[in-house]
Design a protein around this motif. Sequence first.
Motif, mmCIF file in Angstrom:
data_model
loop_
_atom_site.group_PDB
_atom_site.id
_atom_site.type_symbol
_atom_site.label_atom_id
_atom_site.label_comp_id
_atom_site.label_asym_id
_atom_site.label_seq_id
_atom_site.Cartn_x
_atom_site.Cartn_y
_atom_site.Cartn_z
ATOM 1 N N PRO A 20 0.810 -1.246 -0.038
ATOM 2 C CA PRO A 20 0.045 0.054 0.086
ATOM 3 C C PRO A 20 0.903 1.233 0.085
ATOM 4 O O PRO A 20 1.891 1.351 0.520
ATOM 5 C CB PRO A 20 -0.775 -0.072 1.162
ATOM 6 N N VAL A 21 0.414 2.326 -0.647
ATOM 7 C CA VAL A 21 1.112 3.480 -0.675
ATOM 8 C C VAL A 21 0.409 4.480 -0.161
ATOM 9 O O VAL A 21 -1.061 4.583 -0.304
ATOM 10 C CB VAL A 21 1.482 3.880 -2.300
ATOM 11 N N SER A 22 0.751 5.624 0.589
ATOM 12 C CA SER A 22 0.072 6.541 0.904
ATOM 13 C C SER A 22 0.629 8.001 0.145
ATOM 14 O O SER A 22 1.912 7.963 0.088
ATOM 15 C CB SER A 22 -0.112 6.921 2.129
ATOM 16 N N GLY A 23 0.144 9.010 0.479
ATOM 17 C CA GLY A 23 0.557 10.287 -0.078
ATOM 18 C C GLY A 23 -0.697 11.108 -0.437
ATOM 19 O O GLY A 23 -1.806 10.959 0.048
ATOM 20 N N THR A 24 -0.392 12.159 -1.469
ATOM 21 C CA THR A 24 -1.416 13.131 -2.089
ATOM 22 C C THR A 24 -1.487 13.143 -3.474
ATOM 23 O O THR A 24 -0.408 12.628 -4.053
ATOM 24 C CB THR A 24 -0.957 14.571 -1.688
ATOM 25 N N PHE A 25 -2.807 12.956 -4.010
ATOM 26 C CA PHE A 25 -2.784 12.951 -5.071
ATOM 27 C C PHE A 25 -2.773 14.443 -6.117
ATOM 28 O O PHE A 25 -3.601 15.243 -5.714
ATOM 29 C CB PHE A 25 -4.280 12.453 -5.894
ATOM 30 N N ASP A 26 -1.647 14.397 -6.627
ATOM 31 C CA ASP A 26 -1.400 15.752 -7.503
ATOM 32 C C ASP A 26 -2.457 15.921 -8.456
ATOM 33 O O ASP A 26 -2.838 16.840 -8.842
ATOM 34 C CB ASP A 26 -0.115 15.743 -8.267
ATOM 35 N N LEU A 27 -2.898 14.945 -8.862
ATOM 36 C CA LEU A 27 -3.999 14.714 -10.052
ATOM 37 C C LEU A 27 -4.682 13.687 -10.007
ATOM 38 O O LEU A 27 -4.333 12.440 -9.979
ATOM 39 C CB LEU A 27 -3.147 15.064 -11.356
ATOM 40 N N GLU A 75 -10.165 13.383 -4.729
ATOM 41 C CA GLU A 75 -10.145 14.143 -5.858
ATOM 42 C C GLU A 75 -8.705 14.713 -5.992
ATOM 43 O O GLU A 75 -7.937 14.326 -5.179
ATOM 44 C CB GLU A 75 -11.174 15.146 -5.608
ATOM 45 N N THR A 76 -8.429 15.414 -6.911
ATOM 46 C CA THR A 76 -7.295 16.060 -6.861
ATOM 47 C C THR A 76 -7.001 16.724 -5.698
ATOM 48 O O THR A 76 -7.815 17.653 -5.427
ATOM 49 C CB THR A 76 -7.250 17.205 -8.243
ATOM 50 N N GLY A 77 -5.802 16.529 -5.209
ATOM 51 C CA GLY A 77 -5.559 17.256 -3.989
ATOM 52 C C GLY A 77 -5.774 16.264 -2.616
ATOM 53 O O GLY A 77 -5.258 16.844 -1.507
ATOM 54 N N SER A 78 -6.527 15.266 -2.783
ATOM 55 C CA SER A 78 -6.895 14.466 -1.541
ATOM 56 C C SER A 78 -5.561 13.691 -1.023
ATOM 57 O O SER A 78 -4.751 13.333 -1.979
ATOM 58 C CB SER A 78 -7.733 13.437 -2.093
#
Lengths: 663, 531
Positions: A353-360, A375-378
């Motif tokens: 599993p990977v965590s982080g922020t969706f740039d897009l 969504e974008t930014g989540s």
Amino acid sequence: MQKILIANRGEIARRVIRAARELGIRTAVVYSDADADSLFVQEADEAVRLEGTAAADTYLVASLILDAAAKVGADAIHPGYGFLSENADFAEECVKAGLTFIGPPPAAIRSMGDKVTSKEIMAANGVPTLQGVTVTDVSAGGDAQDLQAALAGIGLPAIIKASAGGGGRGMRIVNSADELLSAVESAQREAVAAFGNGTVFIERYISPSRHIEVQIVADAHGQVAALFERECSIQRRHQKVVEEAPSPVVDEAWRAKLLEAAIKAARAVDYRGAGTVEFIAGNDGTFAFLEMNTRLQVEHPVTECITGLDLVQLQIAVARGEALPPEAMNPTITGHAIEVRLCAEDPAAGYLPVSGTFDLFEVGGDGIRVDTGVETGSEVSPYYDSMIAKVIAHGPTRSAAAGRLADALSRARLHGITTNRDLLVRILRSPEYLAGDTTTDFLDRVEGLTAPLTDEPTHRQHAVIATIALAARRAADRSVQPGLPIGWRNNRATLEIVELKGEGDPIKVAYNLQRGAPVIEVDGKPVIVEIHSAGSELVDATIGGVRRRYRVHLTGVGGLDGALVDGVGGASAFSVVDPLPAPGSSVPAGGLIAPMPGSVVRVMVAEGDTVTAGTPLLVLEAMKMQHTITSPGDGVVTALNVTAGTQVERGTVLVELSDPAAE
Amino acid sequence: MPTLRSEVDTNSDEYLSNLAHNAGMLKLLEDQLEVARAGGGAKYMARHRERGRFTCRERIDLLVDPGSAFLELSPLAAWGTDFTVGASVVTGIGVIHGVECVFIANDGTVKGGTSNPYTWKKMLRALHIARLNRLPVINLVESGGADLPTQADLFVPAGQLFRDLTQLSALGIPTVALVFGNSTAGGAYVPGMCDYNVMIDKQSKVFLGGPPLVKMATGEVSTDEELGGARMHSTVSGLSDYLASDERDAIRLGRQIVTSWNWTKLGPTPKPVVDPLYDPSELMGIASADLRVPFSPYEVLARLLDGSQFEEYKPEYGTSLATGWGTLHGYPVGILANKAGVLFGEEAQKATEFIQKSNQVDTPLIFLQNTTGYIVGKSFEQGGIIKDGAKMINAVANSAVPHITVIMGASYGAGNYGMCGRAYDPRFLFAWPNSRTAVMGPSQLAGVLSIVGREAAAAAGVDFDEAKDAARTAAIEAQIERESYSFFMSGKVYDDGIIDPADTRTVLGITLSAVHNNVVEGRRGYGVFRM
């Protein structure tokens, strides 16, 4: 029912909100600290914070949910899936608290919750189950006939497993009655040798096997709707990856048997609400009960697509005591629907599993349904399930749906977090999948699925596109000389260079876009590029004789820190390597000098010590104040010129450090 | 505003022959630029790189904003002399964090970056540009000081460099020295006079006298580092403000220093830029190969001005000179462009009025030269052509709005002055490769001398040697031809560079933007006009 508290998060919370809103019912949600900025919290009418982040501290604590329900004045609870959805005690407490639990009666949850009990109930009610026989010792002789009798009840092929064991030892597959005795004997010998216990277990062997399940909804008026089957055979670590309805192998006769078995199962436990009866099935039409899920399934949308029904609204209707409508009782199948679970995980790294922020995050298209919580930014936190979206395609045929879904996924713009998108596209486009050859060993059996969609040449093309988009953004953002050709020179000595870090080695793109044909070199090799239009969002260019439109999203401060490129050949994410060092990142090596005259009070390092930036080296006392001399960077102490008590003049070299870069 | 319509036939013989000729000239220019870029040659370039150093142009390319333009000035300085083309220094205008700066970068590969008379001329020109246009100065120093064999032509005027640097500072124009190597002897005063200094550990060396000189002078034994190391200057003498660990770090610091100024341009901001309707590269086929053939300035303006829009002033009067207003890269400009070469009294009067009007409304002026000078002849002298020419020269000389001059073709006689030649101190002056600058055309000048010689012979009553005269006339014509050649003028730093005609719009855009760092204000009063 006026207000539903949704005891869940993410896409399913949003799904329930949508259904409730269509029915004019208000919604409230609970949310953990990790979910404070999530879409479902924004979309619900009201929200109650649950302090903490771990599920065990928040979404799994029944008392907190009930408190929240009381706080918002909810009169019903929708548990979604997972968390407390199959917790009979919780369902009971809801009822006790005067709340409508949108789910089955606690007793049904309880009886289906226990594998042994449920199997017994099913067998007693005529639902096919996998029957087994335990054999303690056949070497005593005389039992061969009993064995054959038992086998007749089990059916062929059968599998013999060591009761005590695992890892395949003592395992035998029996394809004919003749083999049975010798197989049992040899399995027992091996079991004794391996585990000191010769007890073996014989049961029906279904291989290759499929996972086929039937969606049912039962009301309080004795009606049970069977909304056809779904096939969810493609799994990894027992988690479904691709689900579809109907199954590619189930025909009318088989379907009739499946639905009949499912209805029997529901009636056997006096079921109410939506539930799923799961079967293990063979390619030949055999099937047996596995378990029943007493809740809404993740994959319910495929059933909704082919039947046109809204399962969450049906759940609410049943919970309100309404009778199932005729369209649910006489459902029809329209077309074919396929769902994939888009997960924040790295299939190539064992589905880590990977965590982080969706740039897009952009996914969708004609005939595509997307159920997602992001969504974008989540931000995707590491605390909950890695599934971030369900992408569902509905088409007139299975191949149409698969094509549409693969296309939508490949066009999706997913950046910032690694996902299993490429794997999903490869599954949907594989000949095995398209042939309906979807058995539970699919992911182990079919090779090459975890290879990235974007090949190396495409990645390099994307680096060129990123360079062009970055140049366009810089040009557009110029505060002076705004209309000039990009990077103009009247005496050009060098090409501009941008170094892009993406998958694999960094790529150096040297370029000059100033007039006429652009000059572009990728890692020193010239690339012929014709730019038709260049913007920071879209680049239309011909590379290698093919004109394509690439979508770009620039990231970071001023959009100059990175570029996300999506094209027909796949996706690439790049960060821009600053050609200049960061401030303080390259502190010159050499001696550290005394800033003022004084005496050394204390020395904290010795020659040969490795120090990092900020490491205290020694303390100097001057004018009644103590000054700690710290290392300006990483390095090794090469010389120590003072000891405690040494009087030093201003400018005395106290300590000499090596240049770490030189080593 | 009216839009110019081009009538150029890009398939005509005239266009194609101009194109071929100008392309040939451009090739010659590119060859010379290549010589300048080669610096001290392959051997010294290789040695420089082996020491882990960037070339001066690589330093500039890293220092300026990615994607921004860099206009190199006087790249052919010292052309036609014994010194290396480019005069061992690179100067130009570039952008750092949106701030337009003048760059002066020694080429350490040419005789250790030492300065010859052309080096100083080129550097002083760059500093003059910085002063007139209020542009901060970034010195990229790597110079062993004076080229000693030429010190006689150098030593006395060279002092102006240090005076200029500190006067710029006094005017509120920041100066920076990034010391990449030696900055010794006289060169030490460059960091000495700059507002900001960055030195590189174990690389920069700044002292008045090195160890041998010190030993000779005082007997003291010392090391380079003790006398002028970056660390010493950063920690002991305080001459250096920032100690950089390497060249990239120094460049980062240089960029950081510029951000601290919160620089604001004083001129008005430009309007949105609109491209011309016609391709500027077609100027290559428009500019006449034969300077005796005039070409239409409207065709040039249609490829220079925003939207190809030009509002002509007095189109029916003094028709040998076009005057009018347009916009170039968003900046309003007044244009004076020669049409038929010669300037009559009407043209001079029209130009005078136009220059005054542009001053009245603070509009910068662009002079597009293709002139053979003011008309001569009895009726014109009697009609007061000297007075008319004087009015125009008065107007140009006393005009206070920024002037930018481009020599497109001929620049002969007083026409050079009236059309804001170098002596009239335009903010910038560029020339096209095929242009010529001289007191008059080569054949005219040789012919005049021949006539004068013949008259002198007659007056003295001696025989006139026709054969000798023909040989002398040819020799003089060849000499003038050579000396009026654009590269020759550029070599003497009489312009700011030879440019590709197709780049003219870009060069004007950069320089117009540069001049707007200073106040753009016209002259309100004027000198006495001789009527």
